[in-house]
Scaffold this motif. Sequence first.
Motif, PDB file in Angstrom:
ATOM      1  N   THR A  85       0.994  -1.085   0.095  1.00  0.00           N
ATOM      2  CA  THR A  85      -0.116  -0.018  -0.042  1.00  0.00           C
ATOM      3  C   THR A  85       0.918   1.346  -0.023  1.00  0.00           C
ATOM      4  O   THR A  85       2.014   1.272   0.872  1.00  0.00           O
ATOM      5  CB  THR A  85      -0.914  -0.007   1.340  1.00  0.00           C
ATOM      6  OG1 THR A  85      -1.630  -1.161   1.219  1.00  0.00           O
ATOM      7  CG2 THR A  85      -1.781   1.303   1.325  1.00  0.00           C
ATOM      8  N   LYS A  86       0.875   1.894  -0.936  1.00  0.00           N
ATOM      9  CA  LYS A  86       1.574   3.550  -1.209  1.00  0.00           C
ATOM     10  C   LYS A  86       1.199   4.315  -0.227  1.00  0.00           C
ATOM     11  O   LYS A  86       2.128   5.363  -0.081  1.00  0.00           O
ATOM     12  CB  LYS A  86       1.789   3.572  -2.604  1.00  0.00           C
ATOM     13  CG  LYS A  86       2.694   2.449  -3.244  1.00  0.00           C
ATOM     14  CD  LYS A  86       2.742   2.650  -4.842  1.00  0.00           C
ATOM     15  CE  LYS A  86       3.419   1.736  -5.669  1.00  0.00           C
ATOM     16  NZ  LYS A  86       2.681   0.883  -6.068  1.00  0.00           N
ATOM     17  N   SER A  87      -0.060   4.451  -0.240  1.00  0.00           N
ATOM     18  CA  SER A  87      -0.601   5.856   0.613  1.00  0.00           C
ATOM     19  C   SER A  87      -0.816   5.393   1.842  1.00  0.00           C
ATOM     20  O   SER A  87      -1.916   4.588   2.370  1.00  0.00           O
ATOM     21  CB  SER A  87      -2.062   6.144  -0.182  1.00  0.00           C
ATOM     22  OG  SER A  87      -2.836   5.125  -0.023  1.00  0.00           O
ATOM     23  N   VAL A  88      -0.074   5.534   2.630  1.00  0.00           N
ATOM     24  CA  VAL A  88       0.140   4.722   4.142  1.00  0.00           C
ATOM     25  C   VAL A  88      -0.441   5.904   4.994  1.00  0.00           C
ATOM     26  O   VAL A  88      -0.234   7.254   5.030  1.00  0.00           O
ATOM     27  CB  VAL A  88       1.531   4.588   4.409  1.00  0.00           C
ATOM     28  CG1 VAL A  88       1.539   3.969   6.056  1.00  0.00           C
ATOM     29  CG2 VAL A  88       2.118   3.766   3.520  1.00  0.00           C
ATOM     30  N   ASN A 142     -10.201   4.151   8.883  1.00  0.00           N
ATOM     31  CA  ASN A 142      -9.788   3.681   7.640  1.00  0.00           C
ATOM     32  C   ASN A 142      -9.859   2.257   7.290  1.00  0.00           C
ATOM     33  O   ASN A 142      -9.054   1.589   6.398  1.00  0.00           O
ATOM     34  CB  ASN A 142      -8.364   3.988   7.535  1.00  0.00           C
ATOM     35  CG  ASN A 142      -8.243   5.567   7.379  1.00  0.00           C
ATOM     36  OD1 ASN A 142      -8.380   6.167   6.330  1.00  0.00           O
ATOM     37  ND2 ASN A 142      -7.832   6.323   8.433  1.00  0.00           N
ATOM     38  N   ILE A 183      -8.170  -0.117   8.804  1.00  0.00           N
ATOM     39  CA  ILE A 183      -6.669  -1.012   8.697  1.00  0.00           C
ATOM     40  C   ILE A 183      -6.646  -1.479  10.077  1.00  0.00           C
ATOM     41  O   ILE A 183      -7.257  -1.155  11.183  1.00  0.00           O
ATOM     42  CB  ILE A 183      -5.839   0.351   8.389  1.00  0.00           C
ATOM     43  CG1 ILE A 183      -5.798   1.464   9.258  1.00  0.00           C
ATOM     44  CG2 ILE A 183      -5.993   0.602   7.177  1.00  0.00           C
ATOM     45  CD1 ILE A 183      -4.892   2.510   9.015  1.00  0.00           C
ATOM     46  N   GLY A 216       5.611   2.920   1.750  1.00  0.00           N
ATOM     47  CA  GLY A 216       4.454   2.014   2.031  1.00  0.00           C
ATOM     48  C   GLY A 216       4.578   0.920   3.125  1.00  0.00           C
ATOM     49  O   GLY A 216       5.311   1.243   4.070  1.00  0.00           O
ATOM     50  N   VAL A 263       3.437  -3.233   3.718  1.00  0.00           N
ATOM     51  CA  VAL A 263       2.960  -4.320   3.166  1.00  0.00           C
ATOM     52  C   VAL A 263       2.360  -5.426   4.269  1.00  0.00           C
ATOM     53  O   VAL A 263       3.136  -5.279   5.299  1.00  0.00           O
ATOM     54  CB  VAL A 263       4.125  -5.143   2.732  1.00  0.00           C
ATOM     55  CG1 VAL A 263       5.346  -5.266   3.317  1.00  0.00           C
ATOM     56  CG2 VAL A 263       3.555  -6.261   1.474  1.00  0.00           C
ATOM     57  N   THR A 264       1.303  -6.287   4.003  1.00  0.00           N
ATOM     58  CA  THR A 264       0.708  -6.773   5.268  1.00  0.00           C
ATOM     59  C   THR A 264       0.604  -8.486   4.764  1.00  0.00           C
ATOM     60  O   THR A 264       0.694  -8.649   3.402  1.00  0.00           O
ATOM     61  CB  THR A 264      -0.517  -6.434   5.496  1.00  0.00           C
ATOM     62  OG1 THR A 264      -1.666  -6.350   4.577  1.00  0.00           O
ATOM     63  CG2 THR A 264      -0.650  -4.687   5.879  1.00  0.00           C
ATOM     64  N   ASP A 298      -2.062  -8.171   2.038  1.00  0.00           N
ATOM     65  CA  ASP A 298      -1.507  -8.021   0.643  1.00  0.00           C
ATOM     66  C   ASP A 298      -0.859  -9.326   0.016  1.00  0.00           C
ATOM     67  O   ASP A 298      -0.984  -9.534  -1.130  1.00  0.00           O
ATOM     68  CB  ASP A 298      -0.398  -7.172   0.928  1.00  0.00           C
ATOM     69  CG  ASP A 298      -0.966  -5.647   1.279  1.00  0.00           C
ATOM     70  OD1 ASP A 298      -2.230  -5.429   0.919  1.00  0.00           O
ATOM     71  OD2 ASP A 298      -0.121  -5.073   1.962  1.00  0.00           O
TER      72      ASP A 298
END
Length: 137
Positions: A12-15, A34, A36, A123, A125-126, A129
């Motif tokens: 995800t780039k928009s963190v 959000n 998240i 970013g 990453v999870t 993802d």
Amino acid sequence: MKKREPVSHIMTKSVITVNQMDDLKEVVAKLKSNAIRHIPVVNGNEVIGIISRSDINRLTFGALFEGQEGADEAILDMLSIAQIMTSKPKTVSPETSIRDLVEIFAKEEFHALPVVDKGILKGIVTTTDVMHYFLEQ
């Protein structure tokens, strides 16, 4: 599946981030609004920590007992982000292969890692993802 596909393709780039000086209630609000589970804690563009929904859940009673919202508020008021966050979290670079990332997730108990390039947050990453990536293969 491509052998050396980089993390940059699935991160995800928009963190969504928080600052160490922010209020824990703001962390909770950002997690909820959000949808998240992890938020990097930054000082400028530098990642200094990470805080998860699980970290917050360990502190609060709301999920366990009805009518405990006041207790949750008091706990969130008493503690700071610095006291709750995982300091100096492990990070990966955008060029880290997804395969190497999976090895990290499998060996260690991480579910999210900040993606950092030259000290700057790029970013996150999870494990989710990674699962979406494999489902698309």
